[in-house]
Design a protein around this motif. Structure first.
Motif, PDB file in Angstrom:
ATOM      1  N   GLU A   4      84.968 127.712 -63.486  1.00  0.00           N
ATOM      2  CA  GLU A   4      83.841 126.856 -63.861  1.00  0.00           C
ATOM      3  C   GLU A   4      82.622 127.762 -64.000  1.00  0.00           C
ATOM      4  O   GLU A   4      82.152 128.348 -63.022  1.00  0.00           O
ATOM      5  CB  GLU A   4      83.585 125.777 -62.810  1.00  0.00           C
ATOM      6  CG  GLU A   4      82.494 124.807 -63.255  1.00  0.00           C
ATOM      7  CD  GLU A   4      82.342 123.621 -62.317  1.00  0.00           C
ATOM      8  OE1 GLU A   4      81.438 122.801 -62.533  1.00  0.00           O
ATOM      9  OE2 GLU A   4      83.140 123.522 -61.356  1.00  0.00           O
ATOM     10  N   LEU A   5      82.147 127.878 -65.240  1.00  0.00           N
ATOM     11  CA  LEU A   5      81.085 128.824 -65.563  1.00  0.00           C
ATOM     12  C   LEU A   5      79.876 128.085 -66.131  1.00  0.00           C
ATOM     13  O   LEU A   5      80.029 127.155 -66.928  1.00  0.00           O
ATOM     14  CB  LEU A   5      81.566 129.854 -66.585  1.00  0.00           C
ATOM     15  CG  LEU A   5      82.890 130.576 -66.282  1.00  0.00           C
ATOM     16  CD1 LEU A   5      83.248 131.507 -67.434  1.00  0.00           C
ATOM     17  CD2 LEU A   5      82.805 131.339 -64.969  1.00  0.00           C
ATOM     18  N   ARG A   6      78.685 128.526 -65.731  1.00  0.00           N
ATOM     19  CA  ARG A   6      77.451 127.953 -66.292  1.00  0.00           C
ATOM     20  C   ARG A   6      76.679 129.063 -66.997  1.00  0.00           C
ATOM     21  O   ARG A   6      76.301 130.063 -66.382  1.00  0.00           O
ATOM     22  CB  ARG A   6      76.604 127.312 -65.193  1.00  0.00           C
ATOM     23  CG  ARG A   6      75.322 126.660 -65.710  1.00  0.00           C
ATOM     24  CD  ARG A   6      74.773 125.653 -64.698  1.00  0.00           C
ATOM     25  NE  ARG A   6      74.427 126.290 -63.439  1.00  0.00           N
ATOM     26  CZ  ARG A   6      73.199 126.708 -63.119  1.00  0.00           C
ATOM     27  NH1 ARG A   6      72.213 126.585 -64.003  1.00  0.00           N
ATOM     28  NH2 ARG A   6      72.965 127.254 -61.946  1.00  0.00           N
ATOM     29  N   THR A  26      78.073 124.506 -69.838  1.00  0.00           N
ATOM     30  CA  THR A  26      78.930 124.593 -68.653  1.00  0.00           C
ATOM     31  C   THR A  26      80.379 124.401 -69.091  1.00  0.00           C
ATOM     32  O   THR A  26      80.707 123.399 -69.726  1.00  0.00           O
ATOM     33  CB  THR A  26      78.559 123.528 -67.615  1.00  0.00           C
ATOM     34  OG1 THR A  26      77.183 123.701 -67.236  1.00  0.00           O
ATOM     35  CG2 THR A  26      79.429 123.657 -66.373  1.00  0.00           C
ATOM     36  N   THR A  27      81.217 125.361 -68.768  1.00  0.00           N
ATOM     37  CA  THR A  27      82.637 125.287 -69.130  1.00  0.00           C
ATOM     38  C   THR A  27      83.473 125.170 -67.858  1.00  0.00           C
ATOM     39  O   THR A  27      83.145 125.759 -66.824  1.00  0.00           O
ATOM     40  CB  THR A  27      83.072 126.534 -69.919  1.00  0.00           C
ATOM     41  OG1 THR A  27      82.936 127.695 -69.088  1.00  0.00           O
ATOM     42  CG2 THR A  27      82.210 126.715 -71.160  1.00  0.00           C
ATOM     43  N   ASP A  28      84.563 124.419 -67.969  1.00  0.00           N
ATOM     44  CA  ASP A  28      85.478 124.236 -66.824  1.00  0.00           C
ATOM     45  C   ASP A  28      86.899 124.272 -67.369  1.00  0.00           C
ATOM     46  O   ASP A  28      87.367 123.295 -67.950  1.00  0.00           O
ATOM     47  CB  ASP A  28      85.174 122.904 -66.135  1.00  0.00           C
ATOM     48  CG  ASP A  28      85.914 122.756 -64.815  1.00  0.00           C
ATOM     49  OD1 ASP A  28      86.730 123.633 -64.479  1.00  0.00           O
ATOM     50  OD2 ASP A  28      85.676 121.741 -64.109  1.00  0.00           O
ATOM     51  N   VAL A  44      83.910 121.177 -71.851  1.00  0.00           N
ATOM     52  CA  VAL A  44      82.646 121.870 -72.068  1.00  0.00           C
ATOM     53  C   VAL A  44      81.526 120.836 -72.049  1.00  0.00           C
ATOM     54  O   VAL A  44      81.638 119.780 -72.667  1.00  0.00           O
ATOM     55  CB  VAL A  44      82.632 122.629 -73.419  1.00  0.00           C
ATOM     56  CG1 VAL A  44      81.292 123.318 -73.652  1.00  0.00           C
ATOM     57  CG2 VAL A  44      83.764 123.652 -73.468  1.00  0.00           C
ATOM     58  N   ARG A  45      80.427 121.153 -71.347  1.00  0.00           N
ATOM     59  CA  ARG A  45      79.250 120.288 -71.322  1.00  0.00           C
ATOM     60  C   ARG A  45      78.038 121.057 -71.818  1.00  0.00           C
ATOM     61  O   ARG A  45      77.889 122.255 -71.530  1.00  0.00           O
ATOM     62  CB  ARG A  45      78.986 119.767 -69.909  1.00  0.00           C
ATOM     63  CG  ARG A  45      80.123 118.930 -69.332  1.00  0.00           C
ATOM     64  CD  ARG A  45      79.700 118.230 -68.040  1.00  0.00           C
ATOM     65  NE  ARG A  45      79.164 119.141 -67.053  1.00  0.00           N
ATOM     66  CZ  ARG A  45      79.912 119.809 -66.168  1.00  0.00           C
ATOM     67  NH1 ARG A  45      81.237 119.679 -66.212  1.00  0.00           N
ATOM     68  NH2 ARG A  45      79.367 120.617 -65.282  1.00  0.00           N
ATOM     69  N   ASP A  59      76.245 130.943 -63.000  1.00  0.00           N
ATOM     70  CA  ASP A  59      77.132 130.608 -61.886  1.00  0.00           C
ATOM     71  C   ASP A  59      78.581 130.747 -62.322  1.00  0.00           C
ATOM     72  O   ASP A  59      78.924 130.410 -63.459  1.00  0.00           O
ATOM     73  CB  ASP A  59      76.907 129.162 -61.402  1.00  0.00           C
ATOM     74  CG  ASP A  59      75.567 129.002 -60.716  1.00  0.00           C
ATOM     75  OD1 ASP A  59      75.278 129.770 -59.788  1.00  0.00           O
ATOM     76  OD2 ASP A  59      74.800 128.106 -61.119  1.00  0.00           O
ATOM     77  N   GLU A  90      71.722 125.108 -71.778  1.00  0.00           N
ATOM     78  CA  GLU A  90      72.812 125.371 -70.843  1.00  0.00           C
ATOM     79  C   GLU A  90      74.138 124.896 -71.407  1.00  0.00           C
ATOM     80  O   GLU A  90      74.214 123.821 -72.003  1.00  0.00           O
ATOM     81  CB  GLU A  90      72.578 124.664 -69.505  1.00  0.00           C
ATOM     82  CG  GLU A  90      71.637 125.384 -68.571  1.00  0.00           C
ATOM     83  CD  GLU A  90      71.674 124.808 -67.174  1.00  0.00           C
ATOM     84  OE1 GLU A  90      71.133 125.465 -66.264  1.00  0.00           O
ATOM     85  OE2 GLU A  90      72.224 123.704 -66.978  1.00  0.00           O
TER      86      GLU A  90
END
Length: 356
Positions: free
Chosen positions: A277-279, A250-252, A237-238, A296, A248
């Protein structure tokens, strides 16, 4: 004989018999213009009109209204104009939620190079996974929130909490995976995206905006069943900012499911992998309402045959199935959309953690 200027009966009693008493009254032009009625001219009388007088219409936008009424109308108009101006231009008014297509989705089928293998022990289907995959929400590995430049630690933790709920509802809940449940995911989506979400679920299509599988992981319950409710997960996770007013996340993550053919409680079990991969984006209104905006989504899923329609449901190739290898892509062939691609399914690994 009497004076011919006098009436036959004589002057009225108490009267002077002359117009001397009216000589002090002057009917100047301003008096005449202010009259509410006006006698018709000789030409108008000869024209056959049935009225001897006509109402005098006042000039200007307010006609013959009294000055006090005109002043009151002007005050009301100015007050209304000021209210409209400050209501529109105020920097403190709450922004309207975004509308229209907010989510962009990319779907990538991963084709196997050999026959899809069944797991050795259906009672422990994940035994062959590499280390690093945890069960369910534990594998989401959401970090502890830290303040960003424009958002507090509380804001970040609140956003992470909504993201965790979304990932759990959209990729881990059996009701979503094989029972057709879509309502819980919808409650976490900002109102500005709910129309797009409904269109994607009710009429999915692979146009980069209306694939149901961009929002959630689901299988056709008439074709696929879960071999148990457990799901293995690994990912990162970012956290960052799109701008000073937008947080924001962002998960991957890679999700691994144990699946078998529907209606075969003791049939062979195979593994199916989905990388998402979701934003996500949050403005302050979203944070206050515990909602998120999915901006996204990129989804890789396999084993799946190249060319399989994945917009409505993901299409696992089950144990014992085979698929043709992906064909070479001709960049000069514009008969198919450029985003419709297919890859080769390789061995499952766990990449090193990155980002925060």
């Amino acid at each position: 004989m009497g004076d011919p200027r006098e009436p036959p009966e004589g002057a009225p009693e108490g009267g002077s018999g002359s117009d001397d008493e009216f000589r002090s009254v002057v009917f100047d032009e301003s008096f005449v213009r202010a009259a509410r009625i006006q006698e018709l001219s000789a030409r108008e009388r000869l024209g056959g009109t049935y009225r001897a007088t006509r109402p005098r219409v006042g000039f200007g936008p307010f006609g013959t209204l009294p000055r006090q009424a005109v002043a009151l109308l002007l005050v009301v108009f100015l007050a209304f104009a000021a209210a409209v101006y400050f209501g529109v231009s105020s920097p403190h008014r709450q922004a309207a939620p975004p509308y229209g297509n907010q989510l962009t989705t990319g779907l990538v089928a991963l084709s196997p190079t050999a026959v899809v293998a069944a797991v050795a022990d259906p009672s422990d289907p994940f035994a062959g996974l590499p280390a690093g995959y945890a069960e369910g929400a534990t594998g989401l590995a959401l970090p502890a929130g830290a303040a960003t430049a424009h958002f507090t630690r509380t804001d970040v933790n609140r956003a992470l909490s909504v993201v965790q709920r979304y990932l759990t509802a959209s990729a881990l809940a059996p009701a979503t995976l094989v029972e057709g449940e879509t309502g819980e995911v919808r409650t976490l989506v900002t109102p500005g995206e709910q129309e797009q979400y409904d269109q994607s679920v009710n009429s999915p299509r692979d146009d980069q905006h209306h694939a149901a599988t961009g929002w959630l992981v689901r299988f056709d319950p008439g074709q696929v069943a879960l071999a148990g409710d457990a799901v293995r997960t690994a990912g990162t996770v970012r956290i960052g900012e799109a701008d000073s007013g937008t947080l924001e996340v962002t998960t991957d993550h890679t999700f691994v499911y144990a699946v078998r053919a529907a209606g075969t409680a003791d049939g062979p079990v195979s593994l199916f992998s989905v990388r998402r991969e979701l934003r996500f984006a949050f403005d302050r209104a979203d944070l206050g309402a515990d909602r998120l905006r999915l901006v996204d989504a990129v989804v890789q899923a396999g084993p799946t045959a190249c060319g399989a329609s994945m917009s409505g449901y993901l299409q696992p190739l089950l144990a014992g199935s085979t698929a043709a290898a992906p064909k070479a892509v001709d960049p000069g062939d514009r008969s198919r959309p450029a985003w419709q691609v297919c890859g080769v399914l390789g061995p499952l690994t766990v990449p090193p953690a990155t980002g925060r």
